[in-house]
Design an enzyme around this catalytic site. Structure first.
Site, short mmCIF file in Angstrom:
data_model
loop_
_atom_site.label_atom_id
_atom_site.label_comp_id
_atom_site.label_asym_id
_atom_site.label_seq_id
_atom_site.Cartn_x
_atom_site.Cartn_y
_atom_site.Cartn_z
N ARG A 15 -5.32 -4.10 -20.32
CA ARG A 15 -5.16 -3.01 -21.30
C ARG A 15 -4.81 -3.61 -22.67
O ARG A 15 -5.65 -3.76 -23.54
CB ARG A 15 -4.11 -2.00 -20.82
CG ARG A 15 -4.18 -0.66 -21.55
CD ARG A 15 -3.54 -0.65 -22.91
NE ARG A 15 -2.09 -0.93 -22.85
CZ ARG A 15 -1.36 -1.16 -23.93
NH1 ARG A 15 -1.90 -1.15 -25.13
NH2 ARG A 15 -0.07 -1.42 -23.81
N ASP A 16 -3.56 -4.00 -22.85
CA ASP A 16 -3.13 -4.54 -24.14
C ASP A 16 -3.95 -5.79 -24.49
O ASP A 16 -4.35 -5.99 -25.64
CB ASP A 16 -1.64 -4.90 -24.07
CG ASP A 16 -0.95 -4.94 -25.42
OD1 ASP A 16 -1.63 -5.13 -26.43
OD2 ASP A 16 0.28 -4.79 -25.45
N HIS A 206 8.76 -5.18 -23.77
CA HIS A 206 7.36 -5.59 -24.00
C HIS A 206 7.34 -6.42 -25.28
O HIS A 206 7.59 -5.90 -26.36
CB HIS A 206 6.56 -4.28 -24.15
CG HIS A 206 5.12 -4.42 -24.53
ND1 HIS A 206 4.09 -4.21 -23.65
CD2 HIS A 206 4.53 -4.70 -25.72
CE1 HIS A 206 2.93 -4.35 -24.28
NE2 HIS A 206 3.17 -4.67 -25.54
N CYS A 239 -2.38 -4.75 -30.76
CA CYS A 239 -2.83 -3.40 -31.09
C CYS A 239 -3.80 -3.47 -32.26
O CYS A 239 -3.45 -3.99 -33.32
CB CYS A 239 -1.63 -2.53 -31.46
SG CYS A 239 -2.12 -0.90 -32.07
N1 COA Z 1 -10.15 10.34 -24.34
C1 COA Z 1 -11.44 10.48 -24.72
N2 COA Z 1 -11.82 11.03 -25.85
C2 COA Z 1 -10.86 11.49 -26.66
C3 COA Z 1 -9.51 11.38 -26.34
C4 COA Z 1 -9.16 10.76 -25.13
N3 COA Z 1 -7.89 10.58 -24.76
N4 COA Z 1 -8.79 11.89 -27.33
C5 COA Z 1 -9.67 12.34 -28.25
N5 COA Z 1 -10.91 12.07 -27.84
C6 COA Z 1 -12.16 12.35 -28.56
C7 COA Z 1 -12.31 13.81 -28.87
O1 COA Z 1 -12.94 14.45 -27.80
C8 COA Z 1 -13.18 13.76 -30.09
O2 COA Z 1 -14.51 13.47 -29.73
P1 COA Z 1 -15.74 14.13 -30.53
O3 COA Z 1 -15.59 13.68 -31.94
O4 COA Z 1 -16.92 13.54 -29.82
O5 COA Z 1 -15.56 15.59 -30.35
C9 COA Z 1 -12.69 12.53 -30.82
O6 COA Z 1 -12.07 11.70 -29.81
C10 COA Z 1 -11.67 12.84 -31.89
O7 COA Z 1 -10.67 13.66 -31.35
P2 COA Z 1 -9.30 13.96 -32.09
O8 COA Z 1 -8.46 14.80 -31.24
O9 COA Z 1 -9.59 14.41 -33.49
O10 COA Z 1 -8.62 12.55 -32.06
P3 COA Z 1 -8.41 11.53 -33.26
O11 COA Z 1 -9.69 11.12 -33.87
O12 COA Z 1 -7.32 12.04 -34.12
O13 COA Z 1 -7.88 10.28 -32.41
C11 COA Z 1 -6.57 9.35 -30.60
C12 COA Z 1 -6.62 10.32 -31.78
C13 COA Z 1 -5.14 9.12 -30.25
C14 COA Z 1 -7.32 9.96 -29.44
C15 COA Z 1 -7.28 8.06 -30.97
O14 COA Z 1 -6.82 7.59 -32.23
C16 COA Z 1 -7.05 6.99 -29.94
O15 COA Z 1 -7.52 7.06 -28.82
N6 COA Z 1 -6.33 5.94 -30.33
C17 COA Z 1 -6.09 4.81 -29.47
C18 COA Z 1 -4.72 4.31 -29.66
C19 COA Z 1 -4.52 3.07 -28.84
O16 COA Z 1 -4.81 2.97 -27.68
N7 COA Z 1 -3.99 2.04 -29.52
C20 COA Z 1 -3.71 0.80 -28.90
C21 COA Z 1 -2.63 0.85 -27.91
S1 COA Z 1 -1.04 1.14 -28.57
ZN ZN Z 2 1.59 -4.57 -26.90
#
Ligand code: COA
Ligand code: ZN
Length: 315
Positions: A15-16, A206, A239
């Site tokens: 994951r990370d 962590h 990240c």
């Molecule tokens: N799984 C799958 N798709 C997701 C989702 C999830 N958990 N959360 C949101 N989406 C999709 C939505 O369906 C939407 O899709 P579409 O544009 O095709 O309709 C799109 O993502 C945007 O959705 P929205 O609710 O506006 O989310 P966002 O763009 O504000 O993104 C997060 C927010 C949190 C979902 C996104 O930034 C993310 O996944 N970040 C990852 C953070 C991470 O893992 N960082 C590293 C570890 S700390």
């Molecule tokens: Zn980390």
């Protein structure tokens, strides 16, 4: 003699570790690695994350990976979840634990999760109520020791977020040094405060080794009474939404150090080192972990031939 202290390791490489890798890692390789890690003696493996595939394209195969891994009894298979949608996917995939994530820093929360911390908290609180005890919940608080964009994150601030989640009945908290800003004295203070505030929670630390303080921080944590640690095979990790992020503490280096000191990690270091040595082939580049290259401190080397002659000469 004191009883041997048991330390519980959670492996986060798939994951990370993988989320920041530039080149897609084949689903087959992810499944094979998780399966091999399952045989090493970990308490927990954070397999993947149910995030937006646009935000973290590397982990877009989360459903398939969760569906194909062979689950070893006694090992918990956890997944990272940023929002309600992710929680629904994780429950569908029968994760053993949901690791909900938000940042202790407002700026990092906006960068990583695209919303203010209060909004994340409200969404995650909704997830916790929805799960209603059916699956254990852990909450990871990112940038808990400092934020690369904001600087200091006061300990009191971190503890307040922890308290709000504790009030919702979570099982554990992971306190994450997302960009390797923590130092050992800070970790000692944090370990004491965490145990005082949250005596009934599973507390996991962590660490990232971004500034070479990773193992020192691990040591400060366990000497301060912490018994749960995250590690990442080979020292992969970081990240993508935290500037300057680099790898976690290498699991095999931490297990090696703690084993040498007499702690019981439950981990088969030989198996772990064998995996760390094939990791460069999986990710396509060298990895930072040190013990896989150097060998264990107990691996001896033959002396040069002339040493025998010198021994005789000085006898
Ligand atoms: N799984 C799958 N798709 C997701 C989702 C999830 N958990 N959360 C949101 N989406 C999709 C939505 O369906 C939407 O899709 P579409 O544009 O095709 O309709 C799109 O993502 C945007 O959705 P929205 O609710 O506006 O989310 P966002 O763009 O504000 O993104 C997060 C927010 C949190 C979902 C996104 O930034 C993310 O996944 N970040 C990852 C953070 C991470 O893992 N960082 C590293 C570890 S700390
Ligand atoms: Zn980390």
């Amino acid at each position: 003699m004191n009883p041997v202290q048991r330390i519980y390791f959670n492996e986060v490489a798939t994951r990370d570790g993988f989320q920041i890798e530039p080149n897609f890692i084949a689903t087959d390789d992810k499944v094979a690695l998780v399966d091999a890690l399952g045989d090493c003696g970990y308490a927990k493996i954070e397999v993947t994350s149910f995030t937006s595939p646009r935000a973290i394209p590397m982990l877009r195969d989360a459903e398939e990976v969760m569906g194909r891994i062979h689950r070893v009894p006694g090992v918990e298979y956890s997944v990272l979840v940023p929002n309600r949608r992710g929680a629904e996917r994780a429950l569908e995939a029968r994760a053993d634990e949901l690791n909900l994530v938000m940042s202790a820093s407002e700026t990092h929360n906006l960068a990583n999760l695209r919303m203010p911390r209060e909004n994340s908290f409200a969404a995650l609180a909704g997830v916790i109520r929805h799960v209603d005890g059916a699956t254990p919940i852990n909450v990871s608080l990112s940038c808990a020791f400092g934020c690369p964009m904001e600087g200091d994150v006061p300990q009191g601030e971190l503890l307040r977020w922890g308290e709000r989640f504790a009030g919702l009945g979570v099982r554990g908290l992971s306190i994450c040094d997302t960009t390797g800003m923590a130092h050992p004295a800070q970790v000692s203070r944090m370990a004491e405060a965490l145990q005082k505030h949250f005596p009934d929670l599973q507390l996991t630390l962590h660490f990232h080794n971004t500034r070479g303080m990773g193992l020192a921080n691990v040591l400060a944590a366990v000497q301060g009474g912490i018994t749960r640690l995250d590690g990442s095979l080979g020292g992969l990790g970081g990240c993508p939404y935290a500037p300057g992020a680099s790898g976690n503490v290498a699991s095999e280096d931490a297990v090696h150090m703690l084993g040498a000191m007499g702690y019981d990690t439950g981990i088969d270091l030989s198996k772990l080192l064998a995996l760390a040595r094939v990791l460069p082939d999986i990710v396509g580049h060298a990895v930072p972990g040190q013990v896989a290259r150097a060998g264990r401190s107990t691996d001896l080397h033959p002396a040069p031939d002339f040493v025998a002659a010198l021994r005789a000469q000085f006898a």
